[in-house]
Design an enzyme around this catalytic site. Structure first.
Site, PDB file in Angstrom:
ATOM      1  N   GLY A 114       0.821  -1.213   0.000  1.00 23.92           N
ATOM      2  CA  GLY A 114       0.000   0.000   0.000  1.00 23.92           C
ATOM      3  C   GLY A 114       0.851   1.257   0.000  1.00 23.92           C
ATOM      4  N   SER A 128      -3.692   0.414  14.370  1.00 20.64           N
ATOM      5  CA  SER A 128      -4.475   1.639  14.493  1.00 20.64           C
ATOM      6  C   SER A 128      -4.855   1.852  15.950  1.00 20.64           C
ATOM      7  CB  SER A 128      -5.747   1.555  13.647  1.00 20.64           C
ATOM      8  OG  SER A 128      -6.600   2.666  13.893  1.00 20.64           O
ATOM      9  N   ASN A 160       1.326  -2.325   5.354  1.00 20.30           N
ATOM     10  CA  ASN A 160       0.519  -1.113   5.443  1.00 20.30           C
ATOM     11  C   ASN A 160      -0.809  -1.213   4.706  1.00 20.30           C
ATOM     12  OD1 ASN A 160       0.102   1.948   5.708  1.00 20.30           O
ATOM     13  ND2 ASN A 160       0.247   1.696   3.477  1.00 20.30           N
ATOM     14  N   TYR A 175     -13.090  -2.822  10.811  1.00 16.25           N
ATOM     15  CA  TYR A 175     -11.762  -2.216  10.757  1.00 16.25           C
ATOM     16  C   TYR A 175     -11.097  -2.254  12.125  1.00 16.25           C
ATOM     17  CZ  TYR A 175      -8.185   1.425  10.279  1.00 16.25           C
ATOM     18  OH  TYR A 175      -6.997   2.122  10.292  1.00 16.25           O
ATOM     19  N   SER A 176     -11.821  -1.823  13.160  1.00 18.23           N
ATOM     20  CA  SER A 176     -11.256  -1.769  14.503  1.00 18.23           C
ATOM     21  C   SER A 176     -10.841  -3.149  14.992  1.00 18.23           C
ATOM     22  CB  SER A 176     -12.267  -1.152  15.473  1.00 18.23           C
ATOM     23  OG  SER A 176     -12.607   0.166  15.071  1.00 18.23           O
ATOM     24  N   LYS A 194      -7.675  -4.384  13.259  1.00 15.54           N
ATOM     25  CA  LYS A 194      -6.451  -3.754  13.745  1.00 15.54           C
ATOM     26  C   LYS A 194      -6.054  -4.290  15.119  1.00 15.54           C
ATOM     27  CE  LYS A 194      -5.563  -1.253  10.162  1.00 15.54           C
ATOM     28  NZ  LYS A 194      -4.369  -1.535   9.329  1.00 15.54           N
TER      29      LYS A 194
END
Length: 256
Positions: free
Chosen positions: A17, A147, A95, A164-165, A168
């Site tokens: 990324g 994150s 990433n 997403y959370s 991570k």
């Protein structure tokens, strides 16, 4: 003495990324320190353009590759090509990532699966394939991008992206697992947990809620890329040779 601690000249880094956003900034930081850089993502033109720019600017070798990090064959092919082109891999920055904003009760299964596949499976596959090479050479630095969202449960008014959370948070524990298992191979594995930075992924949220986010942040601001670059160089260099399995938040104190 300090120059030796942060010396990565002529090492080889893979940045997933790395064609845009924070990945691009990290690739630039490595190149500015004399590190050769392989940049890969699904959008190969961004990778090639960034590689061309940093190669000209910093007089290092850089190349862009297309890679679908959630696909094992694609990852194997890219790692093989990088080793053929550069001769080795010393540093891996995981990433690549994606997100999906929705309340849990409204999130489609395919959206959840996409986030898990890219963020978790992609990090696993890249680490696995690059790690095989690092184990043979008995050296490596792996930097996973987690994150702050994986360190605490954010209010839905600020961030409503549970997939997403959770992904991570998994990255953070994967970092510790890998660090513990590969320490005997002299492979250091650490993670960076960014707070809010200006990227394509966060632009919408920052436009809508930027003032509130800054108000809640102890330092009262959004992240600056110079701090991120400095932390990347620390983890990539001999300066961090006694550090492994750590998750460092770079977030202005928002995770406190």
């Amino acid at each position: 003495m300090l120059n030796k601690l942060f010396h990565i000249r002529d090492q080889v880094a893979v940045v997933t990324g790395g064609g845009t956003g924070l990945g691009k900034h990290m690739a630039e930081a490595l190149a500015a320190s004399g590190c050769h850089v392989a940049i890969c993502s699904r959008k190969v033109e961004n990778c090639r353009q960034t590689a061309e720019n940093i190669q000209k600017q910093y007089n290092i070798h850089a190349k862009g590759y297309q890679c679908f990090v959630q696909n094992e064959e694609s990852v194997r092919q890219v790692i093989t090509e990088v080793i053929n082109d550069f001769g080795k891999i010393d540093i891996l920055i995981n990433n690549s990532g994606t997100t999906w904003g929705a309340a849990v009760e409204d999130m489609p299964l395919e959206a959840w699966q996409k986030v898990i596949d890219v963020n978790i499976t992609g990090t696993f596959l890249m680490s696995k394939e690059a790690g095989k090479h690092m184990i043979k050479q008995q050296y490596g630095k792996i930097i996973n991008i987690g994150s702050v969202a994986g360190l605490k449960a954010e209010s839905p008014e600020i961030l409503n992206a549970t997939g997403y959370s959770v992904s991570k948070a998994a990255i953070h524990h994967f970092t510790k697992e890998l660090a513990r298992k590969w320490a005997k191979h002299n492979i250091h594995v650490n993670a960076i947990a960014p707070g809010f930075f200006h990227t394509k992924m966060t632009d919408y949220t920052l436009r809508q809620k930027g003032d509130e986010i800054k108000k809640r942040n102890p330092l009262g601001k959004i992240g600056d890329t110079d701090s991120l670059k400095a932390l990347v160089l620390f983890f990539a260099s001999p300066a961090s040779n006694y550090v492994t399995g750590q998750i460092v938040a770079i977030d202005g104190g928002s995770s406190l």
